[in-house]
Design a protein around this motif. Sequence first.
Motif, short mmCIF file in Angstrom:
data_model
loop_
_atom_site.label_atom_id
_atom_site.label_comp_id
_atom_site.label_asym_id
_atom_site.label_seq_id
_atom_site.Cartn_x
_atom_site.Cartn_y
_atom_site.Cartn_z
N ASN A 188 32.43 12.22 1.47
CA ASN A 188 31.40 12.53 0.91
C ASN A 188 31.91 14.00 0.53
OD1 ASN A 188 28.86 12.64 0.95
ND2 ASN A 188 28.27 14.77 2.67
N LYS A 189 32.80 14.82 0.50
CA LYS A 189 32.77 16.10 0.20
C LYS A 189 33.25 15.26 -1.75
CE LYS A 189 32.79 19.54 3.60
NZ LYS A 189 33.63 20.57 4.10
N TYR A 201 31.34 11.07 -2.80
CA TYR A 201 30.34 10.75 -3.05
C TYR A 201 29.30 12.08 -3.71
CZ TYR A 201 31.60 6.54 -0.10
OH TYR A 201 31.72 6.02 0.70
N LYS A 202 29.21 12.82 -2.90
CA LYS A 202 29.00 14.56 -3.43
C LYS A 202 29.06 14.53 -5.38
CE LYS A 202 27.31 17.09 -0.12
NZ LYS A 202 27.47 18.01 0.88
N LEU A 223 27.35 11.17 -6.81
CA LEU A 223 25.92 11.29 -7.44
C LEU A 223 25.75 12.65 -7.96
CD1 LEU A 223 25.11 10.81 -3.57
CD2 LEU A 223 24.35 9.27 -5.18
N GLU A 224 26.59 13.75 -8.28
CA GLU A 224 26.32 15.39 -8.86
C GLU A 224 26.93 13.78 -10.75
OE1 GLU A 224 28.08 18.98 -10.69
OE2 GLU A 224 28.31 18.58 -8.32
N ASP A 282 23.92 11.98 -11.44
CA ASP A 282 21.98 12.92 -12.07
C ASP A 282 22.64 13.61 -13.78
OD1 ASP A 282 21.05 12.34 -10.09
OD2 ASP A 282 22.17 13.48 -8.56
#
Length: 140
Positions: free
Chosen positions: A24-25, A28-29, A32-33, A36
């Motif tokens: 996640n760190k 994925y983050k 996703l960033e 976006d």
Amino acid sequence: MLDIIPALLLVTGTVFLVMLILLNKTLYKPLLEFIDNRNNSINRDLENAGKNASDVVAYYQEVETILSEGKMEAAKIREAALNEAKEKAGKRVEQKKSDLEAQSVTFLKALESEKDEFKNGLLAQMPLFKESVAAKLSHI
């Protein structure tokens, strides 16, 4: 056959949760960033393209008005040049007419004076003609 070992289950669950937190760190983050940011960039570019399209329409209208004003100004200049050329041509025609009239008057005066000289010359020679006609009549 299948034995459930709680310690192994706990270690596997812990490893799974740690892997989820790490993924996640680290994956994925940021992913996703990035997505976006990319979506925001696309939306911003679409808005700018819409503004550019409206700017292009405004520029097109401005160009059309400038062209129409230029055409009107060119027509005015052409009309003024034509009028000026007509005036100059009219003046030259009038000048030529007056010159021709003056030449005509001079020619008529010269013709009249030549006519008078010829008439006077004939009148001066009239007695000679009378004598020669009388001589010829006397011969007949």
